[in-house]
Design a protein around this motif. Sequence first.
Motif, PDB file in Angstrom:
ATOM      1  N   ALA A   1      -3.837   2.244   2.991  1.00 34.83           N
ATOM      2  CA  ALA A   1      -5.077   2.568   2.955  1.00 34.83           C
ATOM      3  C   ALA A   1      -5.264   2.672   4.651  1.00 34.83           C
ATOM      4  O   ALA A   1      -6.702   3.418   4.948  1.00 34.83           O
ATOM      5  CB  ALA A   1      -6.078   1.771   2.178  1.00 34.83           C
ATOM      6  N   ALA A   2      -4.494   1.939   5.719  1.00 30.77           N
ATOM      7  CA  ALA A   2      -4.859   1.539   6.814  1.00 30.77           C
ATOM      8  C   ALA A   2      -4.221   3.645   7.685  1.00 30.77           C
ATOM      9  O   ALA A   2      -4.806   3.357   9.145  1.00 30.77           O
ATOM     10  CB  ALA A   2      -4.328   0.281   7.746  1.00 30.77           C
TER      11      ALA A   2
ATOM     12  N   LYS B   1      -1.197  10.723  -9.051  1.00 27.54           N
ATOM     13  CA  LYS B   1       0.021  10.598 -10.411  1.00 27.54           C
ATOM     14  C   LYS B   1       1.274  10.047  -9.873  1.00 27.54           C
ATOM     15  O   LYS B   1       2.188   9.822 -10.975  1.00 27.54           O
ATOM     16  CB  LYS B   1      -0.319  11.832 -11.127  1.00 27.54           C
ATOM     17  N   LEU B   2       1.410  10.217  -8.272  1.00 27.05           N
ATOM     18  CA  LEU B   2       2.403   9.493  -8.105  1.00 27.05           C
ATOM     19  C   LEU B   2       2.886   8.183  -7.186  1.00 27.05           C
ATOM     20  O   LEU B   2       4.195   7.387  -7.552  1.00 27.05           O
ATOM     21  CB  LEU B   2       4.367  10.703  -7.609  1.00 27.05           C
ATOM     22  N   ALA B   3       2.258   8.203  -6.211  1.00 23.68           N
ATOM     23  CA  ALA B   3       1.662   7.345  -5.226  1.00 23.68           C
ATOM     24  C   ALA B   3       1.121   5.792  -6.181  1.00 23.68           C
ATOM     25  O   ALA B   3       0.138   6.032  -6.561  1.00 23.68           O
ATOM     26  CB  ALA B   3       1.076   7.258  -4.055  1.00 23.68           C
ATOM     27  N   PRO B   4       1.669   4.697  -5.549  1.00 17.25           N
ATOM     28  CA  PRO B   4       0.940   3.451  -5.871  1.00 17.25           C
ATOM     29  C   PRO B   4      -0.401   3.708  -5.413  1.00 17.25           C
ATOM     30  O   PRO B   4      -1.099   4.184  -4.135  1.00 17.25           O
ATOM     31  CB  PRO B   4       1.880   2.577  -5.448  1.00 17.25           C
ATOM     32  N   SER B   5      -0.726   2.397  -5.751  1.00 16.49           N
ATOM     33  CA  SER B   5      -2.696   2.303  -5.568  1.00 16.49           C
ATOM     34  C   SER B   5      -2.204   1.900  -4.164  1.00 16.49           C
ATOM     35  O   SER B   5      -1.928   0.763  -3.623  1.00 16.49           O
ATOM     36  CB  SER B   5      -3.327   1.062  -6.742  1.00 16.49           C
ATOM     37  N   GLY B   6      -3.526   2.106  -3.442  1.00 13.30           N
ATOM     38  CA  GLY B   6      -3.207   1.700  -2.029  1.00 13.30           C
ATOM     39  C   GLY B   6      -2.726   2.377  -1.202  1.00 13.30           C
ATOM     40  O   GLY B   6      -2.578   2.695   0.324  1.00 13.30           O
ATOM     41  N   ARG B   7      -2.004   4.053  -2.007  1.00 11.95           N
ATOM     42  CA  ARG B   7      -0.748   4.873  -1.077  1.00 11.95           C
ATOM     43  C   ARG B   7      -1.245   5.882  -0.447  1.00 11.95           C
ATOM     44  O   ARG B   7      -2.140   6.592  -2.464  1.00 11.95           O
ATOM     45  CB  ARG B   7       0.678   5.099  -1.478  1.00 11.95           C
TER      46      ARG B   7
END
Length: 365
Positions: free
Chosen positions: A44-45, A289-295
């Motif tokens: 996220a950063a 649809k593929l990345a973890p949350s926050g990515r």
Amino acid sequence: MPSISWELPLNSTSASVVALPAVQRCIHTIASDVARCPVVGSDAAGNMVDDTTISSLFASQARGDILTGTDFRRWMAAECLVTGNAFAAIEVDSIGNPVTLRPLSTADVQLNQNTDGTLAWTYQGIEFDYGYVLHWKALPTAGNPYWGTSPLAAVSPTLEALAQLEAAFYAYAKNGGMGKLAFSHPGALQPAVRDAMRTAFMTQHGSAGSAGTPIFVGEGMKVEPISSAAQSELAAARAAGMRTVAAIFGVPGAYLESSDARTQPEIAAMYATSLQAWSASWMSEVSSKLAPSGRHVHIDFTPVTQGDFLTAGRAYAQLMQVGALAANDVRRRIGLPPWPGLDEPRPVISGVTPVDAQGGNQGNA
């Protein structure tokens, strides 16, 4: 809530438009750059994150499939630009990790809204949960947020006219570069005689192979071009059409010229107006649809934007001197493995290293 089905709108782009050299070059350029650059992740950063699951998924992709990761991304990008949409089923293993992205025929995909408001895909009679199908869209479709519109379909009348110009240019080249001619005879000619003369002339001179064959006329006949400027006007109209195609895809016009040399400003324009714009939409779908949350997943276009080795080397050296990059950052960008102890930036100012925070020593660079 009622059940609703949205079928993909029929693609109205003709084969002659898709086959235009300028269109093919734009599609090939965008699709190839999207396919050959690495897919990377960030938090996220904005810090780079090594997400091996997604990067390996797009890099190898094979796992028994006939498509490589490069083939897959190149097809998805090209299909999206031509039809406005591209789809791939996300196949997972027994614990839910994605293992393969399977391309789907665009014409066979349908989106359904169930009575509870949830969305699902239908493909050749098989239903997929909404989150298990990647959907890349080109331009937005007015009145329908679920489907994309091809840039070719968005300006179809203009491109159809360009296809006619291309056909005229082909016919001009096919008959040896000979434009429209006017035959004048001092006397009256019967229709049958005129037809026979026309047929004989085209047989002897109406091909590229007969461009150097001399023309003999007699009986006071004259052969004159109807418009001496027709050829130059046709070439100018064709060039203007190529610039229109470039603008539609956001590709700099210089990329459609015959020269393969690319200046750094042209490369920067290609990235800013084309690659970044298209890939931002497509990678947002991958992230959701593929990345973890926050990515967030994006394409690293450094191999495209860094230019020639000499120019890139000077730029990297300057960025290292001001502490914007560490040595290992540069090594990764040029395809070399990291070296121990070179992960931290070491700025250099006027040839002197700054005071060390721990030891308080200065030294020459």
